[in-house]
Design an enzyme around this catalytic site. Structure first.
Site, PDB file in Angstrom:
ATOM      1  CE  LYS A  88      -4.463  -1.518   1.683  1.00  0.00           C
ATOM      2  NZ  LYS A  88      -4.238  -2.930   2.110  1.00  0.00           N
ATOM      3  CD  GLU A 110     -11.754   5.097   2.399  1.00  0.00           C
ATOM      4  OE1 GLU A 110     -11.674   6.289   2.051  1.00  0.00           O
ATOM      5  OE2 GLU A 110     -11.344   4.150   1.710  1.00  0.00           O
ATOM      6  CB  SER A 377      -0.050  -8.140  -1.228  1.00  0.00           C
ATOM      7  OG  SER A 377      -0.816  -8.991  -0.402  1.00  0.00           O
TER       8      SER A 377
HETATM    9  C1  LIG Z   1      -5.040  -4.020   1.661  1.00  0.00           C
HETATM   10  C2  LIG Z   1      -4.308  -5.248   1.345  1.00  0.00           C
HETATM   11  C3  LIG Z   1      -4.671  -6.064   0.244  1.00  0.00           C
HETATM   12  C4  LIG Z   1      -5.882  -5.810  -0.599  1.00  0.00           C
HETATM   13  O1  LIG Z   1      -5.848  -4.630  -1.353  1.00  0.00           O
HETATM   14  P1  LIG Z   1      -5.671  -4.625  -2.928  1.00  0.00           P
HETATM   15  O2  LIG Z   1      -6.015  -3.237  -3.311  1.00  0.00           O
HETATM   16  O3  LIG Z   1      -6.613  -5.644  -3.497  1.00  0.00           O
HETATM   17  O4  LIG Z   1      -4.273  -4.976  -3.218  1.00  0.00           O
HETATM   18  C5  LIG Z   1      -3.896  -7.185  -0.032  1.00  0.00           C
HETATM   19  N1  LIG Z   1      -2.823  -7.499   0.726  1.00  0.00           N
HETATM   20  C6  LIG Z   1      -2.436  -6.739   1.776  1.00  0.00           C
HETATM   21  C7  LIG Z   1      -1.235  -7.154   2.560  1.00  0.00           C
HETATM   22  C8  LIG Z   1      -3.164  -5.587   2.114  1.00  0.00           C
HETATM   23  O5  LIG Z   1      -2.786  -4.841   3.171  1.00  0.00           O
END
Ligand SMILES: *Cc1c(COP(=O)(O)O)cnc(C)c1O
Length: 394
Positions: A88, A110, A377
């Site tokens: 993010k 938000e 992610s």
């Molecule tokens: C917020 C989050 C997501 C989901 O958000 P996307 O916009 O779909 O990428 C996925 N993995 C992690 C670690 C997150 O914090």
């Protein structure tokens, strides 16, 4: 790609807002159009990525997971190694730099579980901007560590006490503030969702994942990956890694949505798999809607995935068949979480564990000469207290 001037991806996307905010979105789009062609802006962004965020993040060959699975070779793009522990920060730094260049003083957003709020508060602190985060009062109670992090980083938290006191009300509350303060504040959307230009802008800031991973796979294996897998909440980490491979027809792409407890309404957040076209939060996409056309209740063990919509570019990529969208439920994601800890010494975020679970299922069916690249992610430190108190140490 595939975005015309109004920010449509096929029939999806656009900007559905009251005129004062729609006019501001046009100003944001114009400022972004100018800056993304400005070498000084791009230089500044890559400097910050390298010296503050910790990019490039590596690609890791998941040796243990691959040998336990049998089948294709599994690689992980390590977005968990970013500053703040997830992808993010890629778009939050970009949005904050855009705000600085537009002369804004404040970042507004938000947050649900608090991950977007923490990443944005971090970016605000880095640039010396004010930061105001709207959060349902229920979530403020539930997500104490993230609330503390945001406060330490200097953000102001606005607890939202009407309705269900959760994410939807937090969006409404933040938009209400934005409609009064848009001259001095930038609303920073947390995924590839919302009105134009955000789905495009957030994707572009996340595309660094795919650009890096493409070069890293070529360097490590001598060829492009055969398969690329990412989890889909709003869809930003997935668009980020997919955008490095969209033009390579040999590379198969998979988006993994959360099936939660199962396919009954209210038990999952698999918008593309179960949803219908509609408009939410200023954009048109595929949404989970209740009988009256409002956003349906959603659930996933991974709170970063429980959004009743999905970015418009994903809706488009599904409609043209370029990306395969499928689901993974809570139980499979938890298994993948425990497995990756032991096989490779990596604690994945529960969101990312959905992609790992799917990558493993895919790899099992494939020959060993093929490769599966999974976008990891984020890291799972935020999830361990919850998981261990509920399911123990396996
Ligand atoms: C917020 C989050 C997501 C989901 O958000 P996307 O916009 O779909 O990428 C996925 N993995 C992690 C670690 C997150 O914090």
């Amino acid at each position: 790609m595939n975005t015309n001037q109004e920010g449509y991806f096929g029939p999806f996307g656009g900007c559905f807002l009251p005129e004062n905010l729609a006019a501001e979105m046009r100003r944001v789009a114009e400022a972004y159009r100018r800056l993304k062609a400005d070498p000084a802006f791009l230089r500044e962004l890559s400097y910050i990525r390298k010296h503050y965020q910790g990019r490039p993040t590596p690609v890791t060959f998941a040796k243990g997971l691959t040998s336990q699975t049998g089948g294709a070779q599994i690689y992980l793009k390590r977005e968990d190694l970013n500053h703040t522990g997830a992808h993010k920060i890629n778009h939050c730094i970009g949005e904050a730099l855009l705000a600085v260049k537009m002369g804004k003083k404040k970042l507004l957003a938000e947050t649900g579980a608090g991950q977007h709020g923490v990443a944005l508060a971090t970016a605000a602190a880095y640039f010396g901007l004010e930061c105001e985060i709207h959060m349902g009062a229920v979530d403020v109670e539930k997500e104490k560590p993230n609330v503390t992090r945001m406060r330490l980083l200097g953000a102001k938290i606005v607890p939202v006490t009407f309705g269900q006191q959760s994410l939807k009300e937090a969006v409404d509350s933040a938009f209400e503030t934005y409609s009064k303060e848009y001259e001095t504040a930038l609303y920073c959307i947390g995924s590839v969702v919302g009105p134009h230009p955000f789905p495009t802008l957030v994707r572009d800031f996340q595309s660094v994942i795919g650009a890096e991973a493409r070069g890293q796979m070529l360097e490590m294996t001598g060829s492009l990956p055969n398969h690329v897998v990412a989890c889909v909440g709003g869809g930003s980490n997935a668009m980020g890694i997919f955008s490095g491979f969209l033009e390579d027809s040999s590379v198969k792409l998979y988006g993994v949505e959360p099936l939660g407890r199962g396919g009954e309404p209210g038990n999952h957040a698999a918008s593309l798999s179960y949803g219908t076209p509609g408009i939410l939060h200023g954009f048109k996409s595929i949404l989970l809607q209740d009988a009256s056309g409002g956003p349906a209740p959603v659930y996933s063990v991974a709170s970063g995935l429980d959004y009743p919509g999905v970015g418009p570019e994903h809706a488009y990529l599904k409609s043209i068949g370029r990306v395969t969208y499928d689901t993974v439920g809570d139980a499979e994601a938890l298994d993948a979480f425990y497995t990756l800890c032991k096989t490779d010494g990596i604690i994945p975020a529960l969101e990312s564990a959905h992609a790992v679970a799917y990558g493993v299922k895919l790899a099992k069916k494939l020959p060993p000469e093929e490769t599966v690249l999974v976008n990891l992610s984020g890291r799972g430190d935020k999830d361990i207290d919850f998981i261990v108190s509920k399911f123990g140490v396996r």
